[in-house]
Scaffold this motif. Structure first.
Motif, PDB file in Angstrom:
ATOM      1  N   PHE A 103     -84.139  -5.694 -70.959  1.00  8.92           N
ATOM      2  CA  PHE A 103     -85.527  -5.360 -70.855  1.00  8.92           C
ATOM      3  C   PHE A 103     -86.005  -5.025 -72.420  1.00  8.92           C
ATOM      4  N   PHE A 104     -85.177  -4.296 -73.059  1.00  9.60           N
ATOM      5  CA  PHE A 104     -85.326  -3.768 -74.320  1.00  9.60           C
ATOM      6  C   PHE A 104     -85.548  -5.183 -75.163  1.00  9.60           C
ATOM      7  N   CYS A 105     -84.968  -6.183 -75.419  1.00  7.23           N
ATOM      8  CA  CYS A 105     -84.879  -7.144 -75.944  1.00  7.23           C
ATOM      9  C   CYS A 105     -85.993  -8.095 -75.482  1.00  7.23           C
ATOM     10  N   PHE A 106     -86.241  -7.972 -74.085  1.00 10.02           N
ATOM     11  CA  PHE A 106     -87.374  -8.899 -73.709  1.00 10.02           C
ATOM     12  C   PHE A 106     -88.572  -8.469 -74.095  1.00 10.02           C
ATOM     13  N   PHE A 107     -89.043  -7.203 -73.954  1.00  6.36           N
ATOM     14  CA  PHE A 107     -90.140  -6.463 -74.409  1.00  6.36           C
ATOM     15  C   PHE A 107     -90.342  -6.358 -75.754  1.00  6.36           C
ATOM     16  N   VAL A 108     -89.412  -6.460 -76.763  1.00  5.81           N
ATOM     17  CA  VAL A 108     -89.647  -6.368 -78.041  1.00  5.81           C
ATOM     18  C   VAL A 108     -89.879  -7.679 -78.622  1.00  5.81           C
ATOM     19  N   ASN A 109     -88.990  -8.706 -78.115  1.00  7.02           N
ATOM     20  CA  ASN A 109     -89.393 -10.325 -78.481  1.00  7.02           C
ATOM     21  C   ASN A 109     -90.797 -10.511 -77.930  1.00  7.02           C
ATOM     22  N   ALA A 154     -86.206 -15.637 -72.695  1.00  8.37           N
ATOM     23  CA  ALA A 154     -85.076 -16.450 -73.398  1.00  8.37           C
ATOM     24  C   ALA A 154     -84.229 -15.832 -74.519  1.00  8.37           C
ATOM     25  N   GLY A 155     -84.848 -15.065 -75.388  1.00 10.65           N
ATOM     26  CA  GLY A 155     -84.273 -14.296 -76.378  1.00 10.65           C
ATOM     27  C   GLY A 155     -83.226 -13.154 -75.901  1.00 10.65           C
ATOM     28  N   ALA A 156     -84.077 -12.515 -74.673  1.00  8.55           N
ATOM     29  CA  ALA A 156     -83.257 -11.398 -74.287  1.00  8.55           C
ATOM     30  C   ALA A 156     -82.049 -11.887 -73.149  1.00  8.55           C
ATOM     31  N   MET A 157     -82.131 -13.071 -72.640  1.00 11.35           N
ATOM     32  CA  MET A 157     -81.171 -13.643 -71.978  1.00 11.35           C
ATOM     33  C   MET A 157     -79.868 -14.031 -72.656  1.00 11.35           C
ATOM     34  N   GLY A 161     -76.436 -12.062 -72.373  1.00 13.37           N
ATOM     35  CA  GLY A 161     -75.203 -13.135 -71.883  1.00 13.37           C
ATOM     36  C   GLY A 161     -74.120 -12.945 -72.855  1.00 13.37           C
ATOM     37  N   PHE A 162     -74.483 -12.889 -74.164  1.00 11.81           N
ATOM     38  CA  PHE A 162     -73.300 -12.713 -75.025  1.00 11.81           C
ATOM     39  C   PHE A 162     -72.787 -11.369 -75.175  1.00 11.81           C
ATOM     40  N   MET A 163     -73.286 -10.565 -74.790  1.00 14.93           N
ATOM     41  CA  MET A 163     -72.955  -9.093 -74.685  1.00 14.93           C
ATOM     42  C   MET A 163     -71.929  -9.102 -73.692  1.00 14.93           C
ATOM     43  N   ILE A 164     -72.464  -9.652 -72.162  1.00 14.66           N
ATOM     44  CA  ILE A 164     -71.727  -9.368 -71.097  1.00 14.66           C
ATOM     45  C   ILE A 164     -70.063 -10.112 -71.353  1.00 14.66           C
ATOM     46  N   ARG A 165     -70.080 -11.098 -72.044  1.00 15.88           N
ATOM     47  CA  ARG A 165     -68.888 -11.773 -72.370  1.00 15.88           C
ATOM     48  C   ARG A 165     -67.674 -10.964 -73.193  1.00 15.88           C
TER      49      ARG A 165
END
Length: 310
Positions: A103-109, A154-157, A161-165
């Motif tokens: 949500f941090f990335c989602f709202f910033v983007n 899209a940016g937040a996903m 996604g890359f952080m979870i891996r």
């Protein structure tokens, strides 16, 4: 997306802003006040725009979305940060941490693209004012906002996604008050090369595209203003852009300082300091910036107060 990673880490500990006991209570009071002002300011502006028909214009439609984003943006991490001031261990689950990051990335983007749409709106209003109603129809405005949220999502996903891996090591102490990308990457014991490439690509794309559109919009606005014969016309044109320019400078300025290492300070502490301004101060200031010198908002406030008193 299933928020499970390959490591055994189930929770993180957020260090917060400071570990000095004497500062905990004053900081709690300060940021609680900051959060209340942010919530009241942005919520009031949103309600004001909804209740006043003369504010149902493209500019205030974008401003409504900006206030909505700032309200949600500050609510993603501020409650958790406040807890860190009054608890011994500020624990956040792995799922909670990844959700906060998303949500941090989602709202910033999304805010980057909303500010870009607002710059384009000002360009059309000043440079092509005769075509403004057609160019900024309700369909176009809705499409621009929908696109802003889709790009933010899209940016937040991608970031999440890359952080979870990643595989996280035994150390679960995040040297920050929120689950941000770089503090989390430091805890990984697997390669973070792909994550760093993704950060550079996504952030670079957002910043370059939005900055370029904003710069071109204001370059064209400046060109048009220089051809306005009267000083009154100059003043009117500049007054419509002043609030947005201030918001853009604050948002991008503190965002840039968060990721640029200054030689005289520790990068982690510097990052915390400037992130604090981006996440707490800017969302609080935006309603004030758009209200204090705005005649339309002042008139709307007077109408609301008149309804209440009558």
């Amino acid at each position: 997306m299933t928020m499970e990673n390959a490591s055994s880490v189930s929770e993180f500990i957020l260090m917060g802003l400071t570990d000095q006991p004497k500062l905990q209570l004053p900081l709690f009071s300060l940021f609680l006040l900051n959060y209340l002002v942010t919530v009241v300011g942005n919520l009031s502006l949103m309600i004001l725009i909804c209740l006043n028909s003369h504010l149902h214009t493209p500019m205030y439609f974008y401003l409504f979305n900006l206030s909505f984003i700032d309200l949600c943006y500050s609510s993603v991490f501020t409650p958790k940060m406040l807890i860190s001031f009054i608890s011994d261990r500020n624990v956040i689950s792995f799922t909670g941490c990844m959700s906060q990051l998303f949500f941090f990335c989602f709202f910033v983007n999304s805010e980057c693209y909303v500010l870009t749409a607002m710059a384009y709106d000002r360009h059309v209003a000043i440079c092509k004012h005769l075509l403004y109603t057609m160019a900024m129809s309700s369909q176009v405005c809705s499409l621009l906002m929908f696109g802003s949220y889709v790009m933010g999502f899209a940016g937040a996903m991608v970031h999440t996604g890359f952080m979870i891996r990643l595989i996280f090591c035994d150390s679960t102490i995040v040297n920050h008050y929120l689950c941000d990308i770089f503090p989390l990457l430091k805890l990984s014991c697997s390669s973070t090369y792909a994550n760093e490439i993704v950060v550079s690509a996504v952030v670079g794309t957002v910043v370059i595209v939005s900055s370029l559109i904003i710069f071109i919009s204001y370059a064209l606005i400046l060109f048009s203003i220089l051809h306005i014969p009267s000083s009154k016309g100059w003043s009117k044109a500049l007054s419509t852009c002043g609030s947005h320019i201030t918001t853009v400078i604050l948002f991008y300025g503190f965002g840039l300082l968060t990721h640029v290492k200054l030689p005289s300070s520790g990068f982690v502490e510097q990052g915390k300091f400037f992130t604090l301004f981006s996440t707490n101060v800017v969302p609080m200031l935006n309603p004030l910036i758009y209200s204090l010198r705005n005649k339309d908002v002042k008139i709307a406030v007077k109408k609301i107060l008149k309804r209440i008193t009558n």
